[in-house]
Scaffold this active site. Structure first.
Site, PDB file in Angstrom:
ATOM      1  N   TRP A 185     -19.959  12.856 -20.263  1.00 56.01           N
ATOM      2  CA  TRP A 185     -20.364  12.960 -19.026  1.00 56.01           C
ATOM      3  C   TRP A 185     -21.705  13.510 -19.059  1.00 56.01           C
ATOM      4  O   TRP A 185     -21.909  14.592 -19.332  1.00 56.01           O
ATOM      5  CB  TRP A 185     -19.444  13.516 -18.003  1.00 56.01           C
ATOM      6  CG  TRP A 185     -18.048  13.027 -18.221  1.00 56.01           C
ATOM      7  CD1 TRP A 185     -16.840  13.317 -18.773  1.00 56.01           C
ATOM      8  CD2 TRP A 185     -17.440  11.591 -17.581  1.00 56.01           C
ATOM      9  NE1 TRP A 185     -15.999  12.434 -18.574  1.00 56.01           N
ATOM     10  CE2 TRP A 185     -16.320  11.233 -17.826  1.00 56.01           C
ATOM     11  CE3 TRP A 185     -18.069  10.702 -16.786  1.00 56.01           C
ATOM     12  CZ2 TRP A 185     -15.442  10.226 -17.244  1.00 56.01           C
ATOM     13  CZ3 TRP A 185     -17.725   9.650 -16.431  1.00 56.01           C
ATOM     14  CH2 TRP A 185     -16.245   9.317 -16.460  1.00 56.01           C
ATOM     15  N   TRP A 193      -9.099   8.240  -8.471  1.00 61.33           N
ATOM     16  CA  TRP A 193     -10.357   8.676  -9.300  1.00 61.33           C
ATOM     17  C   TRP A 193     -10.186   8.031 -10.824  1.00 61.33           C
ATOM     18  O   TRP A 193     -11.151   7.431 -10.947  1.00 61.33           O
ATOM     19  CB  TRP A 193     -10.618  10.123  -9.086  1.00 61.33           C
ATOM     20  CG  TRP A 193     -11.160  10.431  -8.017  1.00 61.33           C
ATOM     21  CD1 TRP A 193     -10.783  11.081  -6.952  1.00 61.33           C
ATOM     22  CD2 TRP A 193     -12.719  10.625  -7.727  1.00 61.33           C
ATOM     23  NE1 TRP A 193     -11.697  11.215  -5.837  1.00 61.33           N
ATOM     24  CE2 TRP A 193     -12.927  10.794  -6.271  1.00 61.33           C
ATOM     25  CE3 TRP A 193     -13.553   9.862  -8.516  1.00 61.33           C
ATOM     26  CZ2 TRP A 193     -14.135  11.032  -5.914  1.00 61.33           C
ATOM     27  CZ3 TRP A 193     -14.848  10.018  -8.010  1.00 61.33           C
ATOM     28  CH2 TRP A 193     -15.301  10.382  -6.710  1.00 61.33           C
ATOM     29  N   GLU A 225       0.883  -1.231  -0.003  1.00 61.79           N
ATOM     30  CA  GLU A 225       0.079  -0.137   0.166  1.00 61.79           C
ATOM     31  C   GLU A 225       0.858   1.279   0.073  1.00 61.79           C
ATOM     32  O   GLU A 225       0.710   2.246  -0.487  1.00 61.79           O
ATOM     33  CB  GLU A 225      -1.059  -0.079   1.292  1.00 61.79           C
ATOM     34  CG  GLU A 225      -1.972  -1.045   1.164  1.00 61.79           C
ATOM     35  CD  GLU A 225      -2.641  -0.995  -0.096  1.00 61.79           C
ATOM     36  OE1 GLU A 225      -3.336  -0.070  -0.827  1.00 61.79           O
ATOM     37  OE2 GLU A 225      -2.904  -2.208  -0.964  1.00 61.79           O
ATOM     38  N   ASN A 274     -10.724   3.229   2.460  1.00 63.12           N
ATOM     39  CA  ASN A 274     -10.289   3.179   1.250  1.00 63.12           C
ATOM     40  C   ASN A 274     -11.496   2.377   0.325  1.00 63.12           C
ATOM     41  O   ASN A 274     -11.855   2.708  -0.708  1.00 63.12           O
ATOM     42  CB  ASN A 274      -9.149   2.287   1.171  1.00 63.12           C
ATOM     43  CG  ASN A 274      -8.668   2.028  -0.355  1.00 63.12           C
ATOM     44  OD1 ASN A 274      -8.497   3.113  -1.323  1.00 63.12           O
ATOM     45  ND2 ASN A 274      -8.355   1.063  -0.576  1.00 63.12           N
ATOM     46  N   TRP A 280       1.700   1.849  -3.507  1.00 62.48           N
ATOM     47  CA  TRP A 280       0.683   2.302  -4.299  1.00 62.48           C
ATOM     48  C   TRP A 280       0.980   3.975  -3.995  1.00 62.48           C
ATOM     49  O   TRP A 280       0.955   4.601  -5.373  1.00 62.48           O
ATOM     50  CB  TRP A 280      -0.705   2.175  -3.719  1.00 62.48           C
ATOM     51  CG  TRP A 280      -1.208   0.776  -4.481  1.00 62.48           C
ATOM     52  CD1 TRP A 280      -0.998  -0.446  -3.834  1.00 62.48           C
ATOM     53  CD2 TRP A 280      -1.573   0.459  -5.847  1.00 62.48           C
ATOM     54  NE1 TRP A 280      -1.656  -1.203  -4.812  1.00 62.48           N
ATOM     55  CE2 TRP A 280      -1.875  -0.627  -5.945  1.00 62.48           C
ATOM     56  CE3 TRP A 280      -2.008   1.464  -6.827  1.00 62.48           C
ATOM     57  CZ2 TRP A 280      -2.476  -1.202  -7.248  1.00 62.48           C
ATOM     58  CZ3 TRP A 280      -2.398   1.286  -8.071  1.00 62.48           C
ATOM     59  CH2 TRP A 280      -2.714  -0.226  -8.401  1.00 62.48           C
ATOM     60  N   TRP A 309     -15.039  12.256 -13.479  1.00 63.76           N
ATOM     61  CA  TRP A 309     -14.183  11.738 -12.243  1.00 63.76           C
ATOM     62  C   TRP A 309     -13.608  13.165 -11.641  1.00 63.76           C
ATOM     63  O   TRP A 309     -13.713  13.084 -10.390  1.00 63.76           O
ATOM     64  CB  TRP A 309     -13.452  10.841 -12.411  1.00 63.76           C
ATOM     65  CG  TRP A 309     -12.392  11.185 -13.419  1.00 63.76           C
ATOM     66  CD1 TRP A 309     -12.496  11.121 -14.847  1.00 63.76           C
ATOM     67  CD2 TRP A 309     -11.024  11.958 -13.447  1.00 63.76           C
ATOM     68  NE1 TRP A 309     -11.434  11.621 -15.504  1.00 63.76           N
ATOM     69  CE2 TRP A 309     -10.548  12.001 -14.613  1.00 63.76           C
ATOM     70  CE3 TRP A 309     -10.400  12.524 -12.290  1.00 63.76           C
ATOM     71  CZ2 TRP A 309      -9.150  12.997 -14.702  1.00 63.76           C
ATOM     72  CZ3 TRP A 309      -9.234  13.013 -12.335  1.00 63.76           C
ATOM     73  CH2 TRP A 309      -8.706  13.413 -13.552  1.00 63.76           C
TER      74      TRP A 309
HETATM   75  C1  LIG Z   1     -11.280   7.703  -5.252  1.00 64.63           C
HETATM   76  C2  LIG Z   1     -10.001   7.512  -4.210  1.00 64.63           C
HETATM   77  C3  LIG Z   1      -9.445   8.758  -3.901  1.00 64.63           C
HETATM   78  C4  LIG Z   1      -8.405   8.452  -3.043  1.00 64.63           C
HETATM   79  N1  LIG Z   1      -7.944   9.896  -2.530  1.00 64.63           N
HETATM   80  C5  LIG Z   1      -6.657   9.871  -1.697  1.00 64.63           C
HETATM   81  C6  LIG Z   1      -6.116  11.013  -1.422  1.00 64.63           C
HETATM   82  O1  LIG Z   1      -6.318  12.137  -1.645  1.00 64.63           O
HETATM   83  N2  LIG Z   1      -5.050  10.988  -0.437  1.00 64.63           N
HETATM   84  C7  LIG Z   1      -4.456   9.779  -0.066  1.00 64.63           C
HETATM   85  O2  LIG Z   1      -3.716   9.780   0.871  1.00 64.63           O
HETATM   86  N3  LIG Z   1      -5.222   8.643  -0.434  1.00 64.63           N
HETATM   87  C8  LIG Z   1      -6.111   8.573  -1.380  1.00 64.63           C
HETATM   88  N4  LIG Z   1      -6.802   7.397  -1.611  1.00 64.63           N
HETATM   89  C9  LIG Z   1      -6.049   5.976  -1.279  1.00 64.63           C
HETATM   90  C10 LIG Z   1      -6.512   5.588  -0.051  1.00 64.63           C
HETATM   91  O3  LIG Z   1      -7.861   5.403  -0.049  1.00 64.63           O
HETATM   92  C11 LIG Z   1      -5.933   6.215   1.266  1.00 64.63           C
HETATM   93  O4  LIG Z   1      -4.653   6.520   1.311  1.00 64.63           O
HETATM   94  C12 LIG Z   1      -6.419   5.446   2.551  1.00 64.63           C
HETATM   95  O5  LIG Z   1      -7.602   5.184   2.644  1.00 64.63           O
HETATM   96  C13 LIG Z   1      -5.855   6.014   3.564  1.00 64.63           C
HETATM   97  O6  LIG Z   1      -6.142   5.383   4.875  1.00 64.63           O
HETATM   98  P1  LIG Z   1      -5.127   4.815   5.696  1.00 64.63           P
HETATM   99  O7  LIG Z   1      -3.814   5.793   5.932  1.00 64.63           O
HETATM  100  O8  LIG Z   1      -5.727   4.211   6.864  1.00 64.63           O
HETATM  101  O9  LIG Z   1      -4.440   3.527   4.550  1.00 64.63           O
HETATM  102  P2  LIG Z   1      -3.632   2.341   4.972  1.00 64.63           P
HETATM  103  O10 LIG Z   1      -4.569   1.117   4.193  1.00 64.63           O
HETATM  104  O11 LIG Z   1      -3.119   2.165   6.225  1.00 64.63           O
HETATM  105  O12 LIG Z   1      -2.473   2.540   3.947  1.00 64.63           O
HETATM  106  C14 LIG Z   1      -1.254   3.169   4.415  1.00 64.63           C
HETATM  107  C15 LIG Z   1      -0.847   4.356   3.354  1.00 64.63           C
HETATM  108  O13 LIG Z   1      -0.630   3.733   2.253  1.00 64.63           O
HETATM  109  C16 LIG Z   1      -0.875   4.826   1.121  1.00 64.63           C
HETATM  110  N5  LIG Z   1      -2.160   4.211   0.464  1.00 64.63           N
HETATM  111  C17 LIG Z   1      -2.893   3.148   0.638  1.00 64.63           C
HETATM  112  N6  LIG Z   1      -3.705   3.008  -0.364  1.00 64.63           N
HETATM  113  C18 LIG Z   1      -3.345   3.848  -1.273  1.00 64.63           C
HETATM  114  C19 LIG Z   1      -3.913   3.969  -2.435  1.00 64.63           C
HETATM  115  N7  LIG Z   1      -4.826   3.295  -3.227  1.00 64.63           N
HETATM  116  N8  LIG Z   1      -3.245   4.763  -3.358  1.00 64.63           N
HETATM  117  C20 LIG Z   1      -2.298   5.733  -3.065  1.00 64.63           C
HETATM  118  N9  LIG Z   1      -1.771   5.313  -1.772  1.00 64.63           N
HETATM  119  C21 LIG Z   1      -2.404   4.557  -1.118  1.00 64.63           C
HETATM  120  C22 LIG Z   1      -1.384   5.729   1.888  1.00 64.63           C
HETATM  121  O14 LIG Z   1      -0.486   6.891   1.946  1.00 64.63           O
HETATM  122  C23 LIG Z   1      -1.945   5.059   3.340  1.00 64.63           C
HETATM  123  O15 LIG Z   1      -1.850   6.194   4.268  1.00 64.63           O
HETATM  124  C24 LIG Z   1      -7.890   7.508  -2.657  1.00 64.63           C
HETATM  125  C25 LIG Z   1      -8.586   6.293  -2.893  1.00 64.63           C
HETATM  126  C26 LIG Z   1      -9.605   6.316  -3.820  1.00 64.63           C
HETATM  127  C27 LIG Z   1     -10.182   5.120  -4.337  1.00 64.63           C
END
Ligand SMILES: Cc1cc2nc3c(=O)[nH]c(=O)nc-3n(C[C@H](O)[C@H](O)[C@H](O)COP(=O)(O)OP(=O)(O)OC[C@H]3O[C@@H](n4cnc5c(N)ncnc54)[C@H](O)[C@@H]3O)c2cc1C
Length: 478
Positions: free
Chosen positions: A307, A383, A276, A342, A279, A360
């Site tokens: 759209w 997105w 993650e 997420n 990602w 989007w």
């Molecule tokens: C439509 C959409 C919009 C999003 N917008 C953002 C945003 O503006 N900012 C943001 O930080 N994340 C975004 N995310 C990714 C993800 O949802 C969040 O990073 C995550 O929910 C943050 O919670 P956490 O720190 O508990 O994640 P954890 O599951 O604990 O993950 C740890 C870290 O990994 C990174 N991470 C995890 N999943 C992703 C992912 N899919 N893409 C990129 N990095 C990831 C984040 O930095 C996160 O803090 C988005 C996802 C979607 C589907």
């Protein structure tokens, strides 16, 4: 012997003292160090920080100032053009070195490059560092020397380079300041806090600042072994909640990797967690190499998509009044806490872009304003991925079924009942789809569809078929 008498450390989104290479560099090279934050939102192009980010920034800057004061220093705040402010500070202090940590958004890269040249031309040394990523976005290329567009090979190539990852460095014990401090704008003058105080829910949920980030990592470390099973459950706190801390650089990914030993993860959960973070690296890699994707689809075929433009469905989605409980729960969680799980982000984004056929970017802009972790790289990736027009696209057109998703990931209905109390009294089997409940059940549960809770604003099956047909039509366009 120090090579500079005075250095400026320009803090941006690296609001921490631990493992901060720009701060360390200034402290090693100069007798006096002046920590500075310059508020210049106009220089972030069309992605100036949204309201929730501004709230976070205010509190994070305040925490950074307190941390600096604990080490004999303080944060100087200025606002306006970054270059003019730096030049003024250089005149005020006689600084000959400016250090900062790099950011990767297109408007900021352009601005910082121009500043580095301008400072160099005036005989000021300017040094930038990496505090935000495990690897620089340009450090990884595929065999054709091109950037990656698919996550798995990207991450494989990245992991192969992580062996030499430097260990995080501790915060300097003391940060020696000048005898006379330059003037500083009071933080309150930046007007980062909302005038109408809607931020109580944010304050309840979050502790902005480095101490909050480190505490959050410690508490996640105790639970990280359940991550691979708990991470998809919005009714449990099974993820790390580090995203806003990472966005503002209150903690860096090197620190997370070191504390959780993610280079050689000891469990599937930790390996999944490392991916993650991967990602996040991938998102920055993509935005750096394809800077137009903040507003344009990576898959150019989607530029032809027509759209739906009505504001009404978008407004219902934003307010959590679509009549689809899992969507409304997510949108309300976002509004109340500045964050959304997420899994639910994917569900609400799929619903907006596919069932409601809304661009989007409209969703990305709403997230931008309301998320405390709004991050241009991650938000763009999220997105575009969900809309199907980005990197790592599925070979088919994926449309989440919000009812099935809710059944699977909110099996006890706790998440819906918490955020959509109007339907909390319904029996379990109707909570995810109140429109299917017989009239006497609705009545017994105090639910008046269309009055106390909306009827669905679209038919899920019909709108899914229309979206699939639109996709097929797009594919056949010349
Ligand atoms: C439509 C959409 C919009 C999003 N917008 C953002 C945003 O503006 N900012 C943001 O930080 N994340 C975004 N995310 C990714 C993800 O949802 C969040 O990073 C995550 O929910 C943050 O919670 P956490 O720190 O508990 O994640 P954890 O599951 O604990 O993950 C740890 C870290 O990994 C990174 N991470 C995890 N999943 C992703 C992912 N899919 N893409 C990129 N990095 C990831 C984040 O930095 C996160 O803090 C988005 C996802 C979607 C589907």
């Amino acid at each position: 012997m120090k090579s500079h008498r005075t250095a400026i450390v320009w803090f941006r989104r690296d609001l921490r003292l631990t493992d901060n290479p720009a701060l360390r560099c200034a402290a090693e090279q100069a007798t006096h160090v002046i920590p500075v934050f310059i508020h210049s939102p106009d220089e972030e192009g069309e992605w100036a920080p949204g309201a929730a980010s501004c709230w976070w920034l205010h509190h994070s800057l305040s925490a950074l100032d307190a941390d600096l004061r604990g080490r004999g220093s303080r944060l100087i705040v200025r606002q306006g053009s970054a270059l003019s402010s730096l030049r003024q500070l250089i005149r005020d202090t006689g600084a000959t070195l400016v250090t900062w940590n790099r950011l990767y958004e297109p408007a900021i890269v352009a601005r910082d490059t121009a500043i580095k040249t301008a400072l160099g031309d005036s005989g000021i040394e300017a040094e930038s560092h990496n505090a935000a990523l495990l690897l620089e976005p340009w450090a990884i290329k595929n065999v054709q020397q091109q950037p990656y567009r698919v996550f798995t090979p990207f991450w494989r190539a990245a992991v192969a380079k992580l062996d030499g990852l430097p260990s995080p460095r501790p915060a300097p014990r003391r940060i020696p300041g000048p005898e006379d401090w330059p003037a500083s704008t009071p933080l309150s003058k930046l007007d980062l806090l909302p005038k109408i105080r809607w931020d109580a829910g944010l304050a309840e949920r979050w502790q902005p600042g480095e101490a909050g980030a480190l505490e959050q990592l410690d508490s996640f470390a105790d639970e990280a072994d359940r991550y691979s099973t708990a991470r998809d459950r919005p009714d449990e706190s099974g993820t790390s909640s580090l995203s806003p801390h990472l966005h503002f650089g209150e903690i860096g990914p090197r620190q997370i990797f070191a504390q959780l030993h993610l280079l050689s993860p000891s469990s599937d959960s930790l390996a999944t967690y490392a991916r993650e973070i991967g990602w996040r690296e991938f998102a920055h890699h993509l935005l750096f190499h394809f800077p137009h994707t903040a507003t344009k689809p990576l898959d150019v075929r989607f530029e032809r998509w027509s759209w739906q433009r009505s504001r009404k469905p978008l407004a219902a989605w934003q307010r959590g009044l679509t009549g689809i409980p899992i969507v409304d729960a997510g949108m309300r969680e976002l509004w109340h806490t500045g964050w959304m799980h997420n899994r639910v982000r994917m569900i609400v984004a799929s619903f907006l872009t596919k069932n409601l056929q809304t661009h989007w970017l409209q969703g990305a802009r709403w997230f931008w304003d309301t998320l405390v972790d709004a991050d241009l790289a991650n938000n763009t990736l999220g997105w575009q991925w969900t809309a199907g027009c980005g990197a790592d696209a599925a070979p088919y057109y994926r449309i989440f079924n919000p009812v099935l998703q809710a059944e699977k990931f909110d099996p006890h209905r706790h998440y819906i009942r918490r955020w959509v109390p109007e339907i909390a009294a319904l029996p379990d089997r109707f909570v995810h789809q109140p429109w299917s409940a017989p009239e006497p059940v609705l009545e017994q549960s105090g639910v008046k569809l269309g009055k106390s809770y909306p009827k669905p604003i679209v038919d899920l099956r019909e709108s899914r078929e229309q979206a699939l047909a639109a996709y097929e039509a797009m594919k056949t366009l010349p």
